[in-house]
Motif scaffolding. Structure first.
Motif, mmCIF file in Angstrom:
data_model
loop_
_atom_site.group_PDB
_atom_site.id
_atom_site.type_symbol
_atom_site.label_atom_id
_atom_site.label_comp_id
_atom_site.label_asym_id
_atom_site.label_seq_id
_atom_site.Cartn_x
_atom_site.Cartn_y
_atom_site.Cartn_z
ATOM 1 N N LYS A 1 0.826 -1.206 0.000
ATOM 2 C CA LYS A 1 0.000 0.000 0.000
ATOM 3 C C LYS A 1 0.864 1.261 0.000
ATOM 4 O O LYS A 1 0.640 2.183 -0.788
ATOM 5 C CB LYS A 1 -0.930 -0.025 1.216
ATOM 6 N N ASN B 1 -15.687 3.745 -4.836
ATOM 7 C CA ASN B 1 -14.254 3.789 -4.545
ATOM 8 C C ASN B 1 -13.889 5.040 -3.762
ATOM 9 O O ASN B 1 -13.113 4.984 -2.808
ATOM 10 C CB ASN B 1 -13.432 3.707 -5.835
ATOM 11 N N ARG B 2 -14.447 6.193 -4.158
ATOM 12 C CA ARG B 2 -14.167 7.459 -3.466
ATOM 13 C C ARG B 2 -14.688 7.388 -2.035
ATOM 14 O O ARG B 2 -14.023 7.823 -1.098
ATOM 15 C CB ARG B 2 -14.798 8.622 -4.229
ATOM 16 N N LYS C 1 1.502 3.949 -3.116
ATOM 17 C CA LYS C 1 1.204 5.366 -2.899
ATOM 18 C C LYS C 1 2.376 6.235 -3.366
ATOM 19 O O LYS C 1 2.184 7.249 -4.037
ATOM 20 C CB LYS C 1 0.926 5.595 -1.412
ATOM 21 N N GLN D 1 -12.317 5.381 0.019
ATOM 22 C CA GLN D 1 -11.085 6.140 0.297
ATOM 23 C C GLN D 1 -11.308 7.149 1.426
ATOM 24 O O GLN D 1 -10.468 7.284 2.316
ATOM 25 C CB GLN D 1 -10.622 6.886 -0.957
ATOM 26 N N SER E 1 -11.643 5.253 4.746
ATOM 27 C CA SER E 1 -10.347 4.768 5.198
ATOM 28 C C SER E 1 -9.488 5.906 5.748
ATOM 29 O O SER E 1 -8.847 5.760 6.790
ATOM 30 C CB SER E 1 -9.626 4.074 4.044
ATOM 31 N N ALA E 2 -9.479 7.048 5.068
ATOM 32 C CA ALA E 2 -8.691 8.190 5.531
ATOM 33 C C ALA E 2 -9.195 8.697 6.881
ATOM 34 O O ALA E 2 -8.393 9.020 7.774
ATOM 35 C CB ALA E 2 -8.730 9.307 4.501
ATOM 36 N N ASP F 1 -10.325 7.774 -9.234
ATOM 37 C CA ASP F 1 -11.278 6.918 -8.530
ATOM 38 C C ASP F 1 -11.512 5.582 -9.219
ATOM 39 O O ASP F 1 -11.904 4.613 -8.576
ATOM 40 C CB ASP F 1 -12.613 7.655 -8.364
ATOM 41 N N ASP G 1 -5.396 12.386 -7.959
ATOM 42 C CA ASP G 1 -5.811 11.043 -7.549
ATOM 43 C C ASP G 1 -7.067 10.646 -8.323
ATOM 44 O O ASP G 1 -7.978 11.444 -8.480
ATOM 45 C CB ASP G 1 -6.101 11.000 -6.049
#
Length: 184
Positions: free
Chosen positions: A13, A58-59, A17, A62, A65-66, A38, A36
């Motif tokens: 990961k 997907n967004r 990145k 993200q 997760s953030a 998606d 970035d």
């Protein structure tokens, strides 16, 4: 008794990145918010209701997760009872505006022809100039209209820029990751 030295292990990961950050130094980007993506598609024509739905999902993942990672960074590891839960940061994909989505389209249109590079070219990429990673373009909806907002292997603006494969660089962090891989 001395504390054992903390070992910083590499994971895919983090490496991916940093690779993405390095790739973006080789690109024209209209605005940082378009750096970035998606979802990855093979053709602009595939940007439709289904791909927009996938991009929203997907967004949302993200963002969730953030948010969770940020909460975990502030959380005291000894406090088990109040540990943040992933579901507390869930985002409804339908709440994400279509104008916030970025679509990566794998595209070679902007790569110049280089006849004779390969004796017997088997595909389109072997007739084009050699590049250091697969070329792409980013598209986003701006004012309800789909527009190109980023282009790989490009220096300068879209209107008066030029193809270039040597103006970017790898990040220092990616360089140290490569060294760790080699040492291990």
């Amino acid at each position: 008794m001395a504390q054992p030295k903390k070992v910083n292990y590499l994971n895919n990961k983090d490496i991916l990145k940093e690779i993405h950050k390095s790739k973006m130094t080789y690109c024209y980007v209209a605005d940082e918010k378009y750096a970035d993506f998606d979802v990855i598609l093979e053709d602009v024509k595939k940007i439709n209701r289904n791909s927009i739905k996938v991009a929203r999902e997907n967004r949302a993942a993200q963002i969730q997760s953030a948010g969770y990672q940020a909460a975990m960074a502030l959380h005291d590891p000894k406090d088990y009872k109040n540990k943040p839960k992933q579901k507390e940061f869930a985002i409804d994909p339908k709440s994400i505006d279509q104008e916030d989505l970025v679509f990566r389209v794998m595209d070679m249109d902007h790569i110049p022809e280089q006849p004779g590079r390969k004796k017997n070219p088997r595909n389109e990429s072997e007739t084009k100039a050699k590049v250091n990673f697969p070329p792409f373009k980013h598209y986003a909806y701006i004012g309800g209209e789909l527009k190109e907002v980023a282009r790989s292997h490009w220096q300068g603006s879209l209107s008066n820029g030029e193809f270039s494969v040597d103006h970017g660089r790898i990040t220092n962090k990616l360089g140290t990751m490569f060294l760790k891989l080699v040492e291990r």
